[in-house]
Design an enzyme around this catalytic site. Structure first.
Site, PDB file in Angstrom:
ATOM      1  N   SER A 302      31.905 101.077  85.868  1.00  0.00           N
ATOM      2  CA  SER A 302      32.965 101.360  84.910  1.00  0.00           C
ATOM      3  C   SER A 302      33.821 100.101  84.699  1.00  0.00           C
ATOM      4  O   SER A 302      33.287  99.057  84.333  1.00  0.00           O
ATOM      5  CB  SER A 302      33.797 102.549  85.380  1.00  0.00           C
ATOM      6  OG  SER A 302      34.632 103.014  84.349  1.00  0.00           O
ATOM      7  N   ASP A 390      27.356 109.717  78.781  1.00  0.00           N
ATOM      8  CA  ASP A 390      28.638 109.159  79.214  1.00  0.00           C
ATOM      9  C   ASP A 390      29.615 109.203  78.045  1.00  0.00           C
ATOM     10  O   ASP A 390      29.357 108.607  77.002  1.00  0.00           O
ATOM     11  CB  ASP A 390      28.424 107.718  79.695  1.00  0.00           C
ATOM     12  CG  ASP A 390      29.622 107.165  80.444  1.00  0.00           C
ATOM     13  OD1 ASP A 390      30.746 107.629  80.187  1.00  0.00           O
ATOM     14  OD2 ASP A 390      29.427 106.264  81.276  1.00  0.00           O
ATOM     15  N   HIS A 419      29.160 109.598  83.358  1.00  0.00           N
ATOM     16  CA  HIS A 419      29.894 108.466  83.925  1.00  0.00           C
ATOM     17  C   HIS A 419      29.745 108.482  85.444  1.00  0.00           C
ATOM     18  O   HIS A 419      30.723 108.565  86.189  1.00  0.00           O
ATOM     19  CB  HIS A 419      31.358 108.546  83.513  1.00  0.00           C
ATOM     20  CG  HIS A 419      32.086 107.242  83.626  1.00  0.00           C
ATOM     21  ND1 HIS A 419      31.685 106.110  82.965  1.00  0.00           N
ATOM     22  CD2 HIS A 419      33.194 106.884  84.334  1.00  0.00           C
ATOM     23  CE1 HIS A 419      32.503 105.124  83.253  1.00  0.00           C
ATOM     24  NE2 HIS A 419      33.421 105.560  84.087  1.00  0.00           N
TER      25      HIS A 419
END
Length: 474
Positions: A302, A390, A419
């Site tokens: 991320s 995601d 995610h």
């Protein structure tokens, strides 16, 4: 004595009662509502113009749904219509005709249905349309490299001035863990948990930048068990040893909205010191006398995936780049009616994406911070992993960055993941990392019963002493 006996008898009774409860009511091995969504192209890959359908199979307690209404929205990812369409489950199946796309990108379907207990089951599925042809919408400034080279050069004039605090709970006969506070710029400090295998080394180093936010980070012995020096960093210089309540109060006041702070200028943007600070954190790891001098790995997910690419592009010492679902990619996407990366600037529907300054000013700054422009600078082997479902770091934005990488690269795509990552993706990544290692590399094979054995990276056994794991000897 009588009281003690009574307490023991009560504890035994409660334990027996718990066992009987479990035996009577069972321990479910499956979810009560089970759902599988399968596109008509099993790999979720389409060419523009090809029609897609989504077959959704659902059961409740093992009984296929029949007559239950399925509500759904279909459109380009993050640009779904407001109105819902609907169909019904028949014999446990519902079919959604998703249509097609005329341009490269991702077509998304958000669906939901309610079961007999009144609970709602929902999911998100995205399908790729010629993703290799997705082009970034962020230009590369002519002075991009010069800007960042100067920033790093200035930061490297500042000594680290490391401050160490022992972490006894994460230290044992095999590893030493300390919380380190580093000065990584003129006015910038970072903290990180540094865990090292005991012994003289030499060891590879692994830097792990953090995901978004300002939550506490925690030490890990995962990489040290593999024979690496490991540091997980926190980018805001928040005291990691504060009590949780005080920490949460402090970080909310100090860090709220950091991703848009100072965006009026490329020189004042909050991320400037963060980007350079991560590069300096790798400098610190490579300054340790136990470093093997050859292997410097950067990996994270991320925001940590973004900082992985940025660190690998800025710091010439990096040898392996392994980001997962990186953020901060293709940041102007929403200005062009296309999904951009987190923090979803210009999207108008995400609080952290508010820029609070004139649009033209924000765009001028962000092109110096967009991960796609750092991806263009990569020269070292790169492994990237991401999923299609995601909705935080859109696959459109990740593909836009991936397509700019000209360095040796390998991708791992799991269409159903959001995610997050499957364990198999990390296992594939670590095997790839080992294949990139520059000799010499020694990896611990850790066994809590047998303590340590030591092997060379290619699997050939080296001499070792199980009683003296701190010494590496050929």
């Amino acid at each position: 004595m009588k009281n003690i006996f009574t307490i023991l008898l009560l504890a035994a009774s409660l334990s027996l009662h718990a066992q009987k409860f479990q035996q009577e009511f069972g321990n479910p091995r499956k979810a009560f509502v089970e759902t599988i969504a399968t596109p008509n192209h099993s790999d979720s890959y389409y060419h523009t113009g090809q029609s897609a359908t989504l077959r959704i199979v659902a059961s409740e307690g093992g009984v296929p749904l029949d007559g239950t209404i399925l509500r759904y929205k279909v459109g380009p990812e993050m640009w779904l219509p407001e109105q819902w369409d609907s169909t019904r489950f028949v014999g446990g199946e519902a079919l959604v005709h998703m249509g097609t796309m005329k341009e490269p990108g991702f077509l998304a379907c958000q669906y939901e249905f309610s079961t007999s207990d009144g609970k709602t089951t929902k999911d998100l599925v995205k399908l790729a349309y010629d993703p290799e042809q997705i082009k970034t919408l962020t230009p590369l400034p002519q002075d991009f490299k010069q800007f960042w080279q100067k920033a790093l050069r200035e930061a490297r004039k500042v000594p680290f001035e490391p401050e160490y605090r022992d972490i006894p709970d994460a230290t044992d006969e095999h590893f030493v863990t300390r919380l380190v506070r580093l000065r990584v710029g003129k006015e910038k400090w970072m903290q990180g948990y540094l865990t090292m295998p005991r012994g003289a080394g030499p060891f590879p180093v692994v830097l792990c930048p953090p995901g978004a936010g300002s939550q506490k980070i925690y030490p890990s012995d995962y990489f040290p068990k593999l024979g690496c020096i490991y540091m997980k960093i926190e980018i805001h210089d928040n005291d990691q040893l504060m009590a949780d309540d005080a920490y949460n109060e402090m970080r909310q006041k100090k860090c709220d909205g950091y991703m848009r702070r100072g965006m009026a200028s490329r020189d004042t943007y909050y991320y400037k010191d963060v980007y350079v600070g991560c590069a300096r954190a790798l400098d610190f790891l490579c300054s340790l006398p136990e470093w093997d001098g050859k292997n410097a790995i950067v990996t994270g997910g991320s925001q940590g995936g973004a900082l992985t690419i940025i660190t690998a592009a800025l710091n010439e010492k990096a040898t392996v780049c392994a980001p997962f679902y990186p953020a901060l990619c293709d940041l102007t996407g929403f200005l062009h009616h296309r999904a951009g990366g987190w923090p979803k600037f210009f999207s108008s529907f995400y609080k952290d994406g508010q820029t609070d300054i004139p649009q033209v000013q924000a765009v001028a700054t962000l092109q110096y911070y967009d991960v796609v422009n750092f991806a263009r600078q990569l020269t070292i082997p790169t492994f990237m992993s991401w999923g299609y479902s995601d909705d935080t770091c859109s696959p459109t934005s990740v593909w836009a960055a991936w397509n700019e990488v000209t360095a040796p690269k390998e991708k791992d795509i799991t269409p159903s993941s959001g995610h997050w990552r499957f364990p198999a993706s990390w296992e594939k990544c670590w095997q790839w990392i080992k294949n990139q290692m520059r000799e010499p590399f020694y990896a611990y094979r850790y066994d809590p019963k047998k303590r340590f054995t030591i092997h060379i990276a290619d699997g050939r056994a080296a001499g070792f002493s199980a009683d003296s794991p701190s010494r590496l000897r050929q």
